[in-house]
Design an enzyme around this catalytic site. Structure first.
Site, PDB file in Angstrom:
ATOM      1  N   SER A  54      -5.121  -0.065 -11.352  1.00  0.00           N
ATOM      2  CA  SER A  54      -4.094   0.839 -10.942  1.00  0.00           C
ATOM      3  C   SER A  54      -4.891   2.332 -10.446  1.00  0.00           C
ATOM      4  CB  SER A  54      -3.686   1.351 -12.371  1.00  0.00           C
ATOM      5  OG  SER A  54      -2.593   1.829 -12.545  1.00  0.00           O
ATOM      6  N   ASP A  86       5.204  -6.862  -9.863  1.00  0.00           N
ATOM      7  CA  ASP A  86       4.870  -5.503 -10.730  1.00  0.00           C
ATOM      8  C   ASP A  86       6.044  -4.669 -10.560  1.00  0.00           C
ATOM      9  OD1 ASP A  86       3.516  -3.065 -11.565  1.00  0.00           O
ATOM     10  OD2 ASP A  86       1.470  -3.560 -10.284  1.00  0.00           O
ATOM     11  N   HIS A 124       2.905  -4.768 -14.366  1.00  0.00           N
ATOM     12  CA  HIS A 124       1.430  -3.501 -13.847  1.00  0.00           C
ATOM     13  C   HIS A 124       0.120  -3.752 -14.947  1.00  0.00           C
ATOM     14  CE1 HIS A 124      -0.397  -0.475 -12.251  1.00  0.00           C
ATOM     15  NE2 HIS A 124      -0.346   0.320 -13.148  1.00  0.00           N
TER      16      HIS A 124
END
Length: 391
Positions: free
Chosen positions: A147, A212, A241
């Site tokens: 991320s 996601d 996610h």
């Protein structure tokens, strides 16, 4: 201008757990430290590292005596070392790697405040420690960015020509592109991964969930398209996610990637893999496996070196051709046998479409499901500006 950029970065991207999930305490000897509230492990060093921007970050180095490669892991938002500790330990064991994880400035027990530039200094301090304290060579390092962690990961990777490999886990094209579908890069944007990924010379694995709802899967796909050295990506069907570790294919694909990178290390020539492996950049760097069945590769794909590996499933995209082949081979069998064969082949596909990933994860040999359910590793609003309800 730099101060304005840092201020915007702090508003858009950083959410350190408050309070931190751990503390740093003295270990058995005066020269050693330990992280509290986690199970103590052997061959783990807890370190405090000074950065060039004047902060002091906390890092853990987990050694695997059987390892030849070292992973430098940059975690995502709303997580710190206390929450990541068990996952790091599992990855060290199952991937057979040494692993260093660290907290960004302002995260956990690291001093300072989070900012884009601080994270760049943070990963540099961790990498410098690997080189100077543990004697790890650049060509034996794999950078792993999750991320927001894809930002410092790609910034460092773009400046290391002999790096072994990069893993991008739910990565972002840039901070601004997460919120708005902009087509160009603006000066005030942060983590401009879209501009840095073409500078990375080593193989890159991209892992992203198709469902996601924080960072759309299109971010991972575009970054993969821009890679110089593409490795077969993993698009996890139904993955969100913060739950990709729950899916059995996550650890299986990572293990295959690490094995391929390890075995192909001796073929490296300068900053890249040997020319015969890089002629077709869309194919997997794992030469043992059949390339992905895309229309632009089937006619150009090279024969597999190890024919036994052709039938091994890797991603969902390779299940359908294999299922078709199995049905033809079993066409002369009885209807009962044919039905059993079809169910056997289709099982991985059904698992990926499951609406209950935690239940599926209980069947994983790596126990990621039980471990990951015990912590929350991401704020779902982690990329919203403060004015939109997230801090």
């Amino acid at each position: 201008m730099g101060a304005v950029t840092s201020s915007m970065a702090a508003k858009f991207a950083f959410f350190p757990p408050n309070p931190p999930s751990y503390a740093v305490a003295a270990g058995e000897s005066a020269s050693r430290m330990r992280i509290t509230d986690v199970a103590e492990r052997e061959n783990v060093d807890v370190l405090k590292l000074a950065t060039k921007r004047g902060t002091q970050i906390v890092a853990v180095y987990m050694k695997n005596p059987a390892a030849s490669l070292t992973v430098l892991y940059s975690h995502g938002n709303a997580a710190d070392l206390g929450q990541m500790y068990e996952l790091f330990s599992e990855l060290r064991i199952h991937l057979r790697v040494n692993l260093m994880g660290y907290d960004y400035s302002g995260y956990g027990q690291s001093t300072g405040k989070p900012s884009e530039q601080n994270t760049y200094a943070d990963i540099e301090a961790a990498y410098r420690c690997l080189r100077e304290t543990y004697g790890v060579r650049e060509e034996d390092v794999i950078l792993y960015g999750q991320s927001v962690g894809s930002g410092p990961t790609l910034d460092l990777a773009s400046r290391l020509p002999r790096l072994r490999a990069v893993v991008l886990h739910s990565p972002i094209l840039s901070g601004l592109r997460v919120m708005y579908p902009v087509k160009r890069t603006y000066w005030f944007d942060i983590y401009k991964n879209i501009d840095k990924i073409p500078l990375v010379e080593c193989p890159v694995l991209v892992i992203h969930g198709t469902a996601d709802d924080v960072v759309d899967c299109s971010h991972g796909k575009e970054l993969w398209e821009l890679c110089k050295e593409k490795y077969e990506p993993l698009w996890i069907k139904g993955g969100n996610h913060c739950d990709l570790e729950l899916y059995p294919e996550y650890i299986k694909h990572l293990k295959k990637f690490i094995s391929a990178i390890d075995k192909l290390g001796h073929l490296r020539n300068g900053s890249g893999l040997s020319s015969d492996l890089s002629e077709n950049p869309r194919s997997s760097t794992d030469c043992r496996d059949k390339p992905r069945p895309s229309t632009d590769q089937r006619e150009r794909s090279r024969p597999s070196i190890d024919q036994r590996e052709r039938s091994r499933p890797s991603t969902d995209q390779r299940e359908k051709p294999r299922a078709s082949t199995d049905r033809r081979e079993k066409s002369r069998a009885s209807s009962e046998s044919r039905e059993k064969g079809r169910k056997s082949v289709d099982h991985p596909e059904k698992a990926n479409n499951s609406t209950d990933p935690p239940e599926k994860a209980r069947n994983s040999i790596d126990r990621f499901g039980d471990m990951m359910r015990s912590v929350g590793l991401c704020n779902i609003d982690c990329f919203k500006p403060t004015g939109a309800g997230g801090v």
